[in-house]
Design a protein around this motif. Sequence first.
Motif, PDB file in Angstrom:
ATOM      1  N   THR A 156       0.799  -1.220   0.000  1.00  0.00           N
ATOM      2  CA  THR A 156       0.000   0.000   0.000  1.00  0.00           C
ATOM      3  C   THR A 156       0.835   1.275   0.000  1.00  0.00           C
ATOM      4  N   HIS A 157       2.120   1.180   0.309  1.00  0.00           N
ATOM      5  CA  HIS A 157       2.941   2.376   0.442  1.00  0.00           C
ATOM      6  C   HIS A 157       3.577   2.816  -0.877  1.00  0.00           C
ATOM      7  N   GLY A 158       3.724   1.881  -1.812  1.00  0.00           N
ATOM      8  CA  GLY A 158       4.370   2.223  -3.073  1.00  0.00           C
ATOM      9  C   GLY A 158       5.826   2.596  -2.910  1.00  0.00           C
ATOM     10  N   ARG A 159       6.475   2.030  -1.891  1.00  0.00           N
ATOM     11  CA  ARG A 159       7.874   2.383  -1.607  1.00  0.00           C
ATOM     12  C   ARG A 159       8.660   1.160  -1.170  1.00  0.00           C
ATOM     13  N   ILE A 160       9.865   1.047  -1.714  1.00  0.00           N
ATOM     14  CA  ILE A 160      10.812   0.014  -1.311  1.00  0.00           C
ATOM     15  C   ILE A 160      12.026   0.705  -0.708  1.00  0.00           C
ATOM     16  N   VAL A 161      12.397   0.298   0.481  1.00  0.00           N
ATOM     17  CA  VAL A 161      13.562   0.867   1.165  1.00  0.00           C
ATOM     18  C   VAL A 161      14.738  -0.086   1.009  1.00  0.00           C
ATOM     19  N   VAL A 162      15.891   0.445   0.641  1.00  0.00           N
ATOM     20  CA  VAL A 162      17.101  -0.364   0.557  1.00  0.00           C
ATOM     21  C   VAL A 162      18.166   0.256   1.448  1.00  0.00           C
ATOM     22  N   GLY A 163      18.765  -0.570   2.281  1.00  0.00           N
ATOM     23  CA  GLY A 163      19.843  -0.110   3.138  1.00  0.00           C
ATOM     24  C   GLY A 163      21.163  -0.171   2.407  1.00  0.00           C
ATOM     25  N   VAL A 164      21.877   0.935   2.373  1.00  0.00           N
ATOM     26  CA  VAL A 164      23.186   1.000   1.715  1.00  0.00           C
ATOM     27  C   VAL A 164      24.247   0.948   2.793  1.00  0.00           C
ATOM     28  N   GLY A 165      24.963  -0.171   2.838  1.00  0.00           N
ATOM     29  CA  GLY A 165      26.001  -0.349   3.841  1.00  0.00           C
ATOM     30  C   GLY A 165      27.309   0.255   3.408  1.00  0.00           C
ATOM     31  N   GLY A 166      28.216   0.411   4.355  1.00  0.00           N
ATOM     32  CA  GLY A 166      29.524   0.985   4.057  1.00  0.00           C
ATOM     33  C   GLY A 166      30.561  -0.076   3.809  1.00  0.00           C
ATOM     34  N   GLY A 167      31.548   0.265   3.015  1.00  0.00           N
ATOM     35  CA  GLY A 167      32.673  -0.626   2.769  1.00  0.00           C
ATOM     36  C   GLY A 167      33.714  -0.502   3.856  1.00  0.00           C
ATOM     37  N   ALA A 168      34.748  -1.308   3.754  1.00  0.00           N
ATOM     38  CA  ALA A 168      35.838  -1.254   4.729  1.00  0.00           C
ATOM     39  C   ALA A 168      36.665   0.018   4.530  1.00  0.00           C
ATOM     40  N   ARG A 169      37.395   0.397   5.540  1.00  0.00           N
ATOM     41  CA  ARG A 169      38.267   1.559   5.460  1.00  0.00           C
ATOM     42  C   ARG A 169      39.600   1.196   4.818  1.00  0.00           C
ATOM     43  N   THR A 170      40.113   2.093   3.988  1.00  0.00           N
ATOM     44  CA  THR A 170      41.451   1.918   3.445  1.00  0.00           C
ATOM     45  C   THR A 170      42.450   2.432   4.467  1.00  0.00           C
ATOM     46  N   THR A 171      43.743   2.285   4.171  1.00  0.00           N
ATOM     47  CA  THR A 171      44.771   2.683   5.134  1.00  0.00           C
ATOM     48  C   THR A 171      44.776   4.184   5.395  1.00  0.00           C
TER      49      THR A 171
END
Length: 306
Positions: A156-171
């Motif tokens: 009924t909401h007409g919306r899909i939520v996607v979680g965008v995760g973070g990658g690992a840290r570089t040096t």
Amino acid sequence: MAMERETDLPIVVGVDGSEPSLRAVDWAADEAALRGVPLRLVYASLWERYEGAQLAEDLGKPSEQVRAEDIVATAAQRARLRRAEVSIATDVLPEEPEYTLLRESRIASLLVTGTRGRGALTEALLGSVSLTVAAHAHCPVIVVRGSHDNQSLPATHGRIVVGVGGGARTTDGAEEKPTSAAAVRFAFEEARRRGAEVEAVRAWRCPAHETTDHPLLTGEPARLHEQRAAEALETALRDAPADVVLHRRTAEGHARTVLADASRHADLLVVGARRRQRHFGLQLGRVTHGALHRSSCPVAIVPESG
């Protein structure tokens, strides 16, 4: 013999006769109609060993009268009444439920399960089978949440939520490419099928130990973290299709809390789960685990490589 195309693969539902699994059947029947693929209903006869002895009571029968054939027949009838145009197959297998569903996930476009909870309190808890399957399946898994009666909630909401995760840290402290590529693609594909919008969410936090004395954060530690989150979000969405309405949002807080809040106004919450070397299958992190237990709508767990 030619290999079966991914678009021809069935949607597989694990059924056990409980109300949560019947809601999963409803959801899967609707999705099969959207995709134009068959629906496969699978019952593993050792399910009760893991999920408790209340199955017979739920069905209103003595335990000796509860038969696997009755369970899958009831589920198939329900699916046919809901979506008569969908091709339906059933199977009863005298196997461990986790083994059965994980094997089925190799030949499925989607694997759908219920929460296996009972009532308002236990609905918040996932059964061991659903949690194991969500962690280790070879295809995207949908855990159907968001309703406490025996009906699957309509979109009924007409919306899909996607979680965008973070990658690992570089040096040097920079963040690598976010690890949500497959989840983002899945969200856009589902949005196209449903004519829905996509809300891509990236949570961020300013760790307590990072003070203004830090040479890289002098004066504005929170602003820097928010900026990094926005940059990570843009990186993840740089190939976003033009034919889907997209909303970008960064939010301060624990990712699992931010996504649970966003799920209240969504028809589907999509999160990624990474395959890790030296581990079997998918390992659910705290964010995915939290989404599975706290979401107000169905949750899609999408395998991510890397």
